[in-house]
Write an enzyme that holds these catalytic residues in place. Sequence first.
Site: not given
Length: 373
Positions: A122-123
Amino acid sequence: MDAFYASVELLRYPQLKGLPVVIGGRRRSVDELNGPWPSLADIPVGVFPKLSGYTGRGVITTATYAARQFGVGSAMGLMKAAKRCPDAILLPVDFDEYRKYSRQFKAIITDIVPLMEDRGVDEVYLDFTEVPGGQREGGRVLARLIQKSIFEATGLTCSVGVAPNKLLAKMASEFNKPNGLSVVFEEDLQTKIWPLSCRKINGIGPKTDEKLSAAGIHTIGELAARDPFELQQLFGQNQGRWLHQVAWGRDDRPLVTESEPVSLSRETTFERDLHAQHDKAELGALFTRLCERLAGDLTRKGYAGRTIGVKLRYDDFRSVTRDQTLPVATVDPALIRRTAGLCLNRVDLTRRFRLLGVRVGNLEKTNFNQETT
DNA sequence: TCTGGGGTCCTGGGACTT
DNA sequence: TCTGAAGTCCCAGGACCC
């Protein structure tokens, strides 16, 4: 470099917005929740299971901001979280789903900014120094475009930080979560960064923070004020030098757009602690299964490995590892199992343990990558 | 009563070689 | 032949991150 850091909020069910929700626990299928549903988005709020009365093992993978108000957060045991926030909704972890959305939002991003460093599901970090319009309003215009594009395509929100380097961009992204956008300039160091706790620096964990506190250093400003040689005395040459650099907002790490894995592993925590003798059959089967799955991972990803290792976590939470290096790299589950078995013979098996893992390192590329992503 | 799974990187010690 | 220094590889553990 103008760095941009984005972390995407993966909870996307509109019926749960603003409610305390925790995601975590041991892996269960969505069907186990309350019978088969076409998708989580179709489940009415009242049907979701509550955290109250949760028993058993498992930790929180992530929690909504409403849940965090109750003092629950990532890595906390679910039973402890259940006491703090019994009314929170408990969702199962669904990594396949996360990976699907992860690929999707990264594809959207690289369409806009080609230079991307993948930092997990998610990054990401981006470098938009060379992107046309990347400098408008200090990067805000481009950041908003990325947020909008991701939301329109996936329904996901994301928090964004823009700064002169990766260190500050990551910190900036924390300022306005969720769905926030913050820009930090070099001249903001003293007003925006120095008042923060040292723990906010990516790379300072609980252990280092404790040592800093013992030395009377609590904020980044206090860290910046210390003599670099004093820090080197306290933390060793490398870490001491690094602490001084980051406190002054200095970070010259480039974006890493391509990387190869160093090792692959599979591990599992048992429902109850097991004993090598008393639970021999169960452990044997589990051990074989771990080796087979790991061999499958290697084959699928197109790697073979020379170093085979095991990891055990005892009932008192102490961990031990043992590994052994083979003359040639392998993907053979039987050889992995045999070698891992030899490693296992070198650890104390008289006491119960809660986790068993198998690892393959020293990876070499094979030409049989079956994965397209 | 607790504390997942999958990674990376760093440090330090011991064995071995030059 | 012995000893010590330096480099490399292997192994174990710790800290940290998502």
